[in-house]
Design a protein around this motif. Structure first.
Motif, short mmCIF file in Angstrom:
data_model
loop_
_atom_site.label_atom_id
_atom_site.label_comp_id
_atom_site.label_asym_id
_atom_site.label_seq_id
_atom_site.Cartn_x
_atom_site.Cartn_y
_atom_site.Cartn_z
N ILE A 39 -1.30 15.30 20.74
CA ILE A 39 -3.04 15.42 21.01
C ILE A 39 -3.36 16.90 20.08
CG2 ILE A 39 -3.96 16.38 22.91
CD1 ILE A 39 -3.09 13.93 23.65
N THR A 40 -2.15 17.34 19.39
CA THR A 40 -2.14 18.35 18.20
C THR A 40 -1.33 18.07 17.41
OG1 THR A 40 -2.28 20.38 17.93
CG2 THR A 40 -0.32 19.66 19.85
N GLY A 41 -2.03 18.39 16.56
CA GLY A 41 -1.35 18.19 14.85
C GLY A 41 -0.50 20.16 15.11
N ALA A 42 -0.19 20.29 15.72
CA ALA A 42 0.32 21.89 15.63
C ALA A 42 2.02 21.40 16.61
CB ALA A 42 -0.16 23.03 15.87
N LEU A 43 2.46 21.97 16.39
CA LEU A 43 4.08 22.08 16.86
C LEU A 43 4.26 23.45 18.16
CD1 LEU A 43 6.39 21.73 14.00
CD2 LEU A 43 6.43 20.20 16.25
N ARG A 44 4.82 23.57 18.65
CA ARG A 44 4.71 24.54 20.01
C ARG A 44 4.97 26.28 19.55
NH1 ARG A 44 8.38 22.13 24.88
NH2 ARG A 44 6.88 20.21 25.36
N GLU A 45 4.73 27.41 20.05
CA GLU A 45 4.32 28.36 18.80
C GLU A 45 6.00 29.28 19.41
OE1 GLU A 45 2.26 33.19 19.19
OE2 GLU A 45 1.84 31.20 20.53
N ALA A 46 6.92 28.70 19.60
CA ALA A 46 8.13 29.25 19.58
C ALA A 46 8.73 28.17 18.14
CB ALA A 46 8.71 29.18 21.00
N ASP A 47 8.47 27.32 18.89
CA ASP A 47 9.65 26.23 17.52
C ASP A 47 8.18 26.34 16.54
OD1 ASP A 47 11.05 25.40 19.57
OD2 ASP A 47 8.60 23.61 19.87
N THR A 48 7.92 27.64 15.97
CA THR A 48 7.47 27.48 14.59
C THR A 48 8.03 28.79 13.96
OG1 THR A 48 5.43 28.78 14.83
CG2 THR A 48 4.72 26.38 15.35
N GLN A 49 8.78 29.04 14.61
CA GLN A 49 9.53 29.92 14.52
C GLN A 49 11.42 29.61 13.51
OE1 GLN A 49 8.93 32.46 13.55
NE2 GLN A 49 6.75 32.73 14.04
N LEU A 50 11.40 28.60 14.13
CA LEU A 50 12.36 27.57 14.15
C LEU A 50 12.62 26.74 12.83
CD1 LEU A 50 14.09 27.29 17.96
CD2 LEU A 50 14.65 29.14 16.37
N THR A 51 11.39 25.92 12.87
CA THR A 51 11.14 25.44 12.10
C THR A 51 11.64 25.75 10.67
OG1 THR A 51 9.05 25.60 11.97
CG2 THR A 51 9.54 23.45 13.12
N LYS A 52 11.51 26.58 10.36
CA LYS A 52 11.69 27.67 9.25
C LYS A 52 13.18 27.83 8.60
CE LYS A 52 7.64 30.92 10.05
NZ LYS A 52 8.08 33.01 10.72
N PHE A 53 14.09 27.28 9.76
CA PHE A 53 15.61 27.18 9.13
C PHE A 53 15.09 25.80 8.86
CE2 PHE A 53 15.71 30.95 12.77
CZ PHE A 53 16.19 32.13 12.11
N HIS A 54 14.96 25.61 9.00
CA HIS A 54 14.82 23.56 8.97
C HIS A 54 14.24 23.13 7.67
CE1 HIS A 54 16.49 22.12 12.45
NE2 HIS A 54 15.73 23.48 13.53
N GLY A 55 13.45 24.75 6.86
CA GLY A 55 13.03 24.76 5.64
C GLY A 55 10.84 24.24 5.66
N PHE A 56 10.71 24.90 6.79
CA PHE A 56 8.95 24.51 6.96
C PHE A 56 8.45 25.12 7.90
CE2 PHE A 56 10.02 21.25 10.01
CZ PHE A 56 9.65 21.06 11.24
N TYR A 57 7.46 25.38 7.25
CA TYR A 57 6.24 26.81 7.78
C TYR A 57 5.02 26.06 8.48
CZ TYR A 57 8.36 30.61 6.34
OH TYR A 57 9.46 31.60 5.15
N GLN A 58 4.45 26.07 9.89
CA GLN A 58 3.52 25.86 9.69
C GLN A 58 2.14 26.31 9.78
OE1 GLN A 58 2.89 23.57 13.97
NE2 GLN A 58 1.15 25.25 14.27
#
Length: 572
Positions: A39-58
């Motif tokens: 439905i959305t092109g975004a990830l969940r807000e909390a997960d946007t902090q965790l994805t940084k550890f995986h190498g990417f920023y939303q």
């Protein structure tokens, strides 16, 4: 100060990010569920902090933000993926694979960063997993390229310049490997790896809440300070032995560029030289610095959570003692060293083994084919198809084509010329010593333009330098779209940070080889004021400078700004 350990306090008393990390199941969070949401092109807000550890920023395209808001559409979400590339080296085959990824999944460009790695911009959520899998197929990854961990380790450019450079590169790779997070989350989520119970895993170096903030390491080989070693949380300066090999490293701690606008408790800081370690002690030193920062770094206020503030709060001598107790040995006295500059050596240079290396100027690190006839991406793709050596990214956003036989030099030059790529000697000294962060339209922190604006501003500054008769004088110019300092503007002889669209803070007096911070000169000024100020300074510099005097030294001697002796005095 008492040895209270913020890491021992309940996470409920600390910054919300600490609870997020603690409850993330070692960086898994609900990332997979967010990826599956169509439905959305975004990830969940909390997960946007965790994805940084995986190498990417939303991020989202800020050029489109207002129009999409008027149309009642969500922002044009996209991801910026950054690779982990210790020392900045890749093979021609990897280059071609990354070029393919840029065209297939990103915005058609490769971005070279100030930490010697690649960024892909414009990756959509539905493509991020496929993109990371394509990176893995190139035998590369994005683990810990962002987030509250040790990030890409920098090393003096071109490990093939000498055997000393090669050995330093090996040490940089070793410490990068040693400090990698151990969680299996990356392989599970992105590479469909075997699933592991997070309760059965452990992070022996980082613990369940990782570091209070990001951590950066760099290795310099004198007399060149191309990694800006004083800007690193942990720096190693290679010391030669009597035979030209590696005796060990001077150890530096506490550098960092970021600050927060209008908060004088935050400031850029240069690292302190605290001692010398033998080469076989280096990994132990790195782990001790990281774990001491893990335990004593500020976990309440992320604005003051970098190692530089831990040193300001506890004292450098206290920190050295704490890390030495963990290591079980004391550092030796620092050895003498000397730096001459922090820029790149453009054009052709020859290594100890007789092979040639060509350093190419990449304006602000952006590799794409442009409509004005500069087809840089195509040129490098063609070179990668015939080149038998390596590609080396530099900390100044440039590129070295490494290991070229003498017979192949002309072929490289012809390929570049055929695609409209100017040789470095056709660029001004000002432009060759300039760099900018990405800023608009993708960085969510940007307050003003940077990458898209600095080239035009440099053109106008070049005109002032030509009129003043200093056109060939190298002056380090750096710009960022916000105060965070990704392009290390606080080390520039002339630095700019964005305040608002078209408005910048201006800084003067950085050291030519990165040894001194600059000082705030004017706030919230526009281009007309910038050029007016520089016009008068350039005239005075041309008339009054001492022989060989860098511009940064002159503006201090001439009274434009006082010298900054420590980061805490940056705002004085």
């Amino acid at each position: 100060m008492s040895e209270q350990r913020p890491i021992d306090r309940p996470v409920s008393e600390l910054h919300p990010n600490e609870r997020l990390k603690a409850e993330s199941r070692l960086l898994r969070g609900t990332i997979e569920e967010g990826l599956a949401d169509p439905i959305t092109g975004a990830l969940r807000e909390a997960d946007t902090q965790l994805t940084k550890f995986h190498g990417f920023y939303q991020q989202d395209d800020r050029d489109l933000r207002d129009e999409r808001r008027r149309q009642k559409l969500e922002p044009a979400y996209q991801m910026m993926l950054r690779l982990r590339l210790p020392g900045g080296t890749c093979t021609p085959k990897q280059w071609l694979q990354l070029d393919d990824i840029a065209g297939r999944y990103a915005d058609g460009s490769l971005r070279l960063t100030t930490r010697q790695t690649f960024q892909f911009h414009g990756v959509l959520k539905r493509n991020i997993k496929t993109t990371i899998q394509a990176v893995d197929a190139a035998l590369l990854d994005s683990i810990a390229a962002c987030g509250d961990v040790n990030r890409t380790v920098m090393a003096a450019v071109n490990p093939h310049e000498s055997r000393l450079h090669a050995e330093v590169q090996r040490h940089a790779q070793a410490v990068s490997d040693h400090l990698l997070p151990r969680t299996g989350a990356y392989r599970e989520i992105w590479l469909d790896g075997e699933r592991v119970d997070p309760d059965a895993e452990a992070e022996p170096i980082y613990g369940p809440t990782y570091l209070p903030r990001k951590f950066k390491i760099g290795y310099a080989v004198p007399p060149v300070n191309d990694v800006d070693v004083y800007s690193q949380d942990l720096g190693f300066i290679a010391i030669r032995d009597e035979d030209g090999g590696l005796a060990g490293f001077n150890v530096l701690i506490g550098g960092g560029m970021g600050r927060t606008e209008n908060e004088t408790s935050t400031f850029p800081r240069l690292s302190d030289v605290i001692g010398f370690c033998a080469r076989e002690q280096m990994v132990a030193v790195a782990e001790a610095v990281v774990t001491t920062q893990r335990d004593y770094g500020n976990r309440e206020d992320r604005k003051r959570a970098r190692l530089k503030y831990t040193l300001e709060d506890y004292g450098t001598e206290w920190f050295r003692g704490a890390m030495e107790r963990r290591m079980g040995f004391a550092l030796g006295e620092p050895r003498p060293y000397h730096f001459e500059h922090n820029g790149d050596r453009y054009g052709w240079t020859r290594g100890e083994d007789g092979r040639w290396h060509y350093t190419l100027f990449i304006e602000n690190g952006r590799i794409r084919d442009r409509e004005d006839g500069l087809h840089l991406r195509s040129a490098l793709r063609e070179i990668a198809r015939v080149h038998k050596g390596e590609f080396q990214l530099t900390p100044n956003q440039n590129l070295t084509i490494v290991g070229v036989p003498a017979r192949s030099r002309k072929r490289i030059e012809r390929l570049l010329e055929a695609h409209g790529v100017l040789a470095p000697e056709h660029r001004s000294a000002l432009r060759l010593n300039s760099m900018a962060c990405v800023a608009f339209p993708t960085c969510g922190l940007a307050m003003a333009e940077s990458e898209r604006y600095l080239p035009d501003l440099v053109t106008k500054i070049e005109g002032l330098a030509e009129t003043a008769g200093i056109a060939e004088q190298p002056i380090v110019i750096r710009m960022t779209g916000c105060p965070n300092g990704c392009a290390r503007p606080y080390l520039a002889e002339i630095g700019f940070t964005g305040r608002a669209p078209g408005k910048y803070n201006m800084y003067l007096g950085g050291g030519f080889h990165g040894q001194r911070l600059n000082k705030p000169y004017l706030e919230n000024i526009d281009e007309a004021r910038i050029l007016s100020e520089l016009e008068g300074m350039f005239r005075r510099y041309a008339a009054e400078r001492d022989a060989g005097e860098p511009f940064g030294d002159f503006v201090i001697r001439a009274g434009y700004v006082p010298e900054v002796t420590a980061g805490r005095h940056f705002h004085d």
